[in-house]
Design a protein around this motif. Structure first.
Motif, PDB file in Angstrom:
ATOM      1  N   ASP A 185     -72.828  14.609  14.601  1.00 53.03           N
ATOM      2  CA  ASP A 185     -72.619  15.083  13.229  1.00 53.03           C
ATOM      3  C   ASP A 185     -73.184  14.100  12.208  1.00 53.03           C
ATOM      4  OD1 ASP A 185     -71.367  17.292  14.314  1.00 53.03           O
ATOM      5  OD2 ASP A 185     -69.332  16.602  13.857  1.00 53.03           O
ATOM      6  N   ILE A 186     -72.974  12.808  12.456  1.00 58.13           N
ATOM      7  CA  ILE A 186     -73.511  11.780  11.555  1.00 58.13           C
ATOM      8  C   ILE A 186     -75.033  11.811  11.588  1.00 58.13           C
ATOM      9  CG2 ILE A 186     -73.737   9.281  11.209  1.00 58.13           C
ATOM     10  CD1 ILE A 186     -70.747   9.125  12.151  1.00 58.13           C
ATOM     11  N   ALA A 187     -75.612  11.909  12.770  1.00 58.57           N
ATOM     12  CA  ALA A 187     -77.075  11.983  12.893  1.00 58.57           C
ATOM     13  C   ALA A 187     -77.613  13.199  12.147  1.00 58.57           C
ATOM     14  CB  ALA A 187     -77.475  12.026  14.361  1.00 58.57           C
ATOM     15  N   ALA A 188     -76.939  14.328  12.277  1.00 60.13           N
ATOM     16  CA  ALA A 188     -77.368  15.548  11.570  1.00 60.13           C
ATOM     17  C   ALA A 188     -77.270  15.350  10.063  1.00 60.13           C
ATOM     18  CB  ALA A 188     -76.526  16.734  12.025  1.00 60.13           C
ATOM     19  N   TRP A 189     -76.199  14.693   9.605  1.00 56.03           N
ATOM     20  CA  TRP A 189     -76.025  14.428   8.173  1.00 56.03           C
ATOM     21  C   TRP A 189     -77.164  13.536   7.673  1.00 56.03           C
ATOM     22  CZ3 TRP A 189     -75.546  10.366   4.844  1.00 56.03           C
ATOM     23  CH2 TRP A 189     -75.071  10.651   3.568  1.00 56.03           C
ATOM     24  N   LEU A 190     -77.451  12.466   8.405  1.00 58.49           N
ATOM     25  CA  LEU A 190     -78.531  11.554   8.019  1.00 58.49           C
ATOM     26  C   LEU A 190     -79.881  12.265   8.000  1.00 58.49           C
ATOM     27  CD1 LEU A 190     -77.414   8.401  10.015  1.00 58.49           C
ATOM     28  CD2 LEU A 190     -77.543   8.597   7.515  1.00 58.49           C
ATOM     29  N   ASN A 191     -80.150  13.066   9.015  1.00 58.99           N
ATOM     30  CA  ASN A 191     -81.415  13.806   9.065  1.00 58.99           C
ATOM     31  C   ASN A 191     -81.515  14.803   7.922  1.00 58.99           C
ATOM     32  OD1 ASN A 191     -82.339  12.452  11.348  1.00 58.99           O
ATOM     33  ND2 ASN A 191     -81.352  13.891  12.735  1.00 58.99           N
ATOM     34  N   ASN A 192     -80.428  15.467   7.622  1.00 60.67           N
ATOM     35  CA  ASN A 192     -80.404  16.440   6.534  1.00 60.67           C
ATOM     36  C   ASN A 192     -80.672  15.785   5.187  1.00 60.67           C
ATOM     37  OD1 ASN A 192     -79.939  19.066   5.389  1.00 60.67           O
ATOM     38  ND2 ASN A 192     -77.954  18.291   4.710  1.00 60.67           N
ATOM     39  N   HIS A 193     -80.144  14.587   4.974  1.00 59.47           N
ATOM     40  CA  HIS A 193     -80.269  13.926   3.671  1.00 59.47           C
ATOM     41  C   HIS A 193     -81.473  12.999   3.563  1.00 59.47           C
ATOM     42  CE1 HIS A 193     -76.148  15.439   3.390  1.00 59.47           C
ATOM     43  NE2 HIS A 193     -76.437  15.503   2.117  1.00 59.47           N
ATOM     44  N   THR A 194     -82.315  12.972   4.594  1.00 59.62           N
ATOM     45  CA  THR A 194     -83.553  12.186   4.533  1.00 59.62           C
ATOM     46  C   THR A 194     -84.764  13.022   4.926  1.00 59.62           C
ATOM     47  OG1 THR A 194     -83.280  11.380   6.803  1.00 59.62           O
ATOM     48  CG2 THR A 194     -82.358  10.006   5.028  1.00 59.62           C
ATOM     49  N   GLY A 195     -84.619  14.326   4.926  1.00 55.84           N
ATOM     50  CA  GLY A 195     -85.736  15.183   5.287  1.00 55.84           C
ATOM     51  C   GLY A 195     -86.212  14.963   6.712  1.00 55.84           C
ATOM     52  N   GLY A 196     -85.321  14.494   7.579  1.00 54.98           N
ATOM     53  CA  GLY A 196     -85.682  14.247   8.970  1.00 54.98           C
ATOM     54  C   GLY A 196     -86.434  12.940   9.188  1.00 54.98           C
ATOM     55  N   PHE A 197     -86.588  12.161   8.133  1.00 55.37           N
ATOM     56  CA  PHE A 197     -87.367  10.928   8.208  1.00 55.37           C
ATOM     57  C   PHE A 197     -86.798   9.918   9.212  1.00 55.37           C
ATOM     58  CE2 PHE A 197     -88.638   6.716   6.567  1.00 55.37           C
ATOM     59  CZ  PHE A 197     -90.003   6.884   6.612  1.00 55.37           C
ATOM     60  N   LEU A 198     -85.491   9.927   9.413  1.00 54.46           N
ATOM     61  CA  LEU A 198     -84.856   8.957  10.322  1.00 54.46           C
ATOM     62  C   LEU A 198     -84.638   9.496  11.726  1.00 54.46           C
ATOM     63  CD1 LEU A 198     -82.174   7.497   7.890  1.00 54.46           C
ATOM     64  CD2 LEU A 198     -84.404   6.543   8.478  1.00 54.46           C
ATOM     65  N   LYS A 199     -85.171  10.664  12.017  1.00 50.08           N
ATOM     66  CA  LYS A 199     -84.889  11.323  13.288  1.00 50.08           C
ATOM     67  C   LYS A 199     -85.157  10.435  14.499  1.00 50.08           C
ATOM     68  CE  LYS A 199     -85.172  15.776  15.531  1.00 50.08           C
ATOM     69  NZ  LYS A 199     -83.955  15.457  16.253  1.00 50.08           N
ATOM     70  N   GLN A 200     -86.213   9.670  14.482  1.00 52.79           N
ATOM     71  CA  GLN A 200     -86.507   8.798  15.621  1.00 52.79           C
ATOM     72  C   GLN A 200     -85.419   7.750  15.835  1.00 52.79           C
ATOM     73  OE1 GLN A 200     -90.158   6.692  15.035  1.00 52.79           O
ATOM     74  NE2 GLN A 200     -89.526   5.808  13.100  1.00 52.79           N
ATOM     75  N   TYR A 201     -84.660   7.437  14.770  1.00 47.26           N
ATOM     76  CA  TYR A 201     -83.583   6.458  14.893  1.00 47.26           C
ATOM     77  C   TYR A 201     -82.233   7.107  15.166  1.00 47.26           C
ATOM     78  CZ  TYR A 201     -87.188   3.668  12.698  1.00 47.26           C
ATOM     79  OH  TYR A 201     -88.376   3.050  12.420  1.00 47.26           O
ATOM     80  N   THR A 202     -82.096   8.363  14.778  1.00 47.10           N
ATOM     81  CA  THR A 202     -80.798   9.024  14.940  1.00 47.10           C
ATOM     82  C   THR A 202     -80.676   9.757  16.270  1.00 47.10           C
ATOM     83  OG1 THR A 202     -81.580  10.984  13.753  1.00 47.10           O
ATOM     84  CG2 THR A 202     -80.450   9.293  12.451  1.00 47.10           C
ATOM     85  N   ASP A 203     -81.786  10.042  16.920  1.00 45.60           N
ATOM     86  CA  ASP A 203     -81.707  10.662  18.248  1.00 45.60           C
ATOM     87  C   ASP A 203     -80.978   9.708  19.189  1.00 45.60           C
ATOM     88  OD1 ASP A 203     -83.008  12.939  17.484  1.00 45.60           O
ATOM     89  OD2 ASP A 203     -84.950  12.378  18.332  1.00 45.60           O
ATOM     90  N   GLY A 204     -79.916  10.184  19.784  1.00 44.81           N
ATOM     91  CA  GLY A 204     -79.142   9.359  20.706  1.00 44.81           C
ATOM     92  C   GLY A 204     -78.237   8.352  20.024  1.00 44.81           C
ATOM     93  N   TYR A 205     -78.054   8.520  18.712  1.00 44.72           N
ATOM     94  CA  TYR A 205     -77.212   7.596  17.947  1.00 44.72           C
ATOM     95  C   TYR A 205     -75.793   7.586  18.512  1.00 44.72           C
ATOM     96  CZ  TYR A 205     -74.747   5.515  14.021  1.00 44.72           C
ATOM     97  OH  TYR A 205     -73.950   4.713  13.243  1.00 44.72           O
ATOM     98  N   TYR A 229     -83.530   9.403  -0.713  1.00 50.46           N
ATOM     99  CA  TYR A 229     -84.671  10.143  -0.175  1.00 50.46           C
ATOM    100  C   TYR A 229     -85.607  10.496  -1.313  1.00 50.46           C
ATOM    101  CZ  TYR A 229     -87.338  13.857   2.134  1.00 50.46           C
ATOM    102  OH  TYR A 229     -88.347  14.625   2.640  1.00 50.46           O
ATOM    103  N   PHE A 230     -86.862  10.118  -1.150  1.00 55.34           N
ATOM    104  CA  PHE A 230     -87.864  10.423  -2.165  1.00 55.34           C
ATOM    105  C   PHE A 230     -89.087  11.007  -1.488  1.00 55.34           C
ATOM    106  CE2 PHE A 230     -89.960  10.254  -6.110  1.00 55.34           C
ATOM    107  CZ  PHE A 230     -91.274   9.899  -5.859  1.00 55.34           C
ATOM    108  N   GLN A 231     -89.567  12.112  -2.019  1.00 55.02           N
ATOM    109  CA  GLN A 231     -90.795  12.730  -1.526  1.00 55.02           C
ATOM    110  C   GLN A 231     -91.528  13.308  -2.715  1.00 55.02           C
ATOM    111  OE1 GLN A 231     -90.299  15.729   1.487  1.00 55.02           O
ATOM    112  NE2 GLN A 231     -92.367  16.455   1.245  1.00 55.02           N
ATOM    113  N   SER A 232     -92.785  12.944  -2.837  1.00 49.80           N
ATOM    114  CA  SER A 232     -93.603  13.451  -3.924  1.00 49.80           C
ATOM    115  C   SER A 232     -95.066  13.332  -3.512  1.00 49.80           C
ATOM    116  CB  SER A 232     -93.340  12.654  -5.206  1.00 49.80           C
ATOM    117  OG  SER A 232     -93.968  13.268  -6.300  1.00 49.80           O
ATOM    118  N   LYS A 233     -95.940  13.785  -4.353  1.00 50.19           N
ATOM    119  CA  LYS A 233     -97.369  13.666  -4.108  1.00 50.19           C
ATOM    120  C   LYS A 233     -97.973  12.827  -5.220  1.00 50.19           C
ATOM    121  CE  LYS A 233     -98.028  17.925  -1.616  1.00 50.19           C
ATOM    122  NZ  LYS A 233     -98.776  19.146  -1.471  1.00 50.19           N
TER     123      LYS A 233
END
Length: 168
Positions: free
Chosen positions: A73-93, A108-112
């Motif tokens: 649940d924490i990993a999903a929360w982190l992924n949701n609030h960072t656009g999935g940017f931390l997924k490589q760190y949250t997998d298997g957390y 979380y910041f995303q722009s062009k």
């Protein structure tokens, strides 16, 4: 408290900062998120949880933190609030077994860029804070030539070179 004169002043500062940074308009995303995760054995006062939510924009969760579901649940929360940017760190957390409270905050910041960077200008360089890591550095320097009148010196056309921005 953190440079504020009192708790109410701090709350006003937090709210102003939060609202000035928060944007999710389809062109740019700039979001902040806070969460507190409490073990099911803790019984916080509802007034405290309401204060965290209202004044500090903090989501709260109460569950068995020793189980695998809490980590998921924490990993999903982190992924949701960072656009999935931390997924490589949250997998298997996993949380340490003795955890009874966990706090997570994200920015979380995303722009062009208005003008895209050309990959040919990128270089490999060392980035360091506590560890040295080899990274691709995006490099660009833009200069603008500005004409200004200099009546005091009697020079009608003087120029100054200004660095508009530099990104490393």
């Amino acid at each position: 408290l953190l440079g504020s004169t009192d708790t109410e002043a701090l709350r006003t500062q937090v709210s102003a900062m939060w609202e000035s940074v928060y944007r999710d308009d389809g062109k740019e995303i700039s979001t902040l998120a806070n969460s507190v995760w409490l073990d099911k054995t803790l019984n916080p006062r509802q007034e405290v949880m309401d204060t965290l939510a209202y004044h500090y924009y903090c989501s709260s969760y109460r569950q068995d933190l020793s189980g695998k579901q809490a980590a998921k649940d924490i990993a999903a929360w982190l992924n949701n609030h960072t656009g999935g940017f931390l997924k490589q760190y949250t997998d298997g957390y996993q949380l340490p077994e003795e955890t009874i409270l966990a706090l997570y905050s994200t920015v979380y910041f995303q722009s062009k860029w208005q003008d895209e960077f050309r990959a040919v200008n990128n270089t490999q360089d060392l980035f360091h804070e506590y560890l040295l890591v080899q990274l691709t550095m995006v490099r660009r320097t833009t200069y603008a030539l500005h004409r200004r009148a200099n009546a005091l010196a009697g020079n009608k056309h003087s120029y100054c070179l200004l660095v508009v921005y530099r990104v490393w």
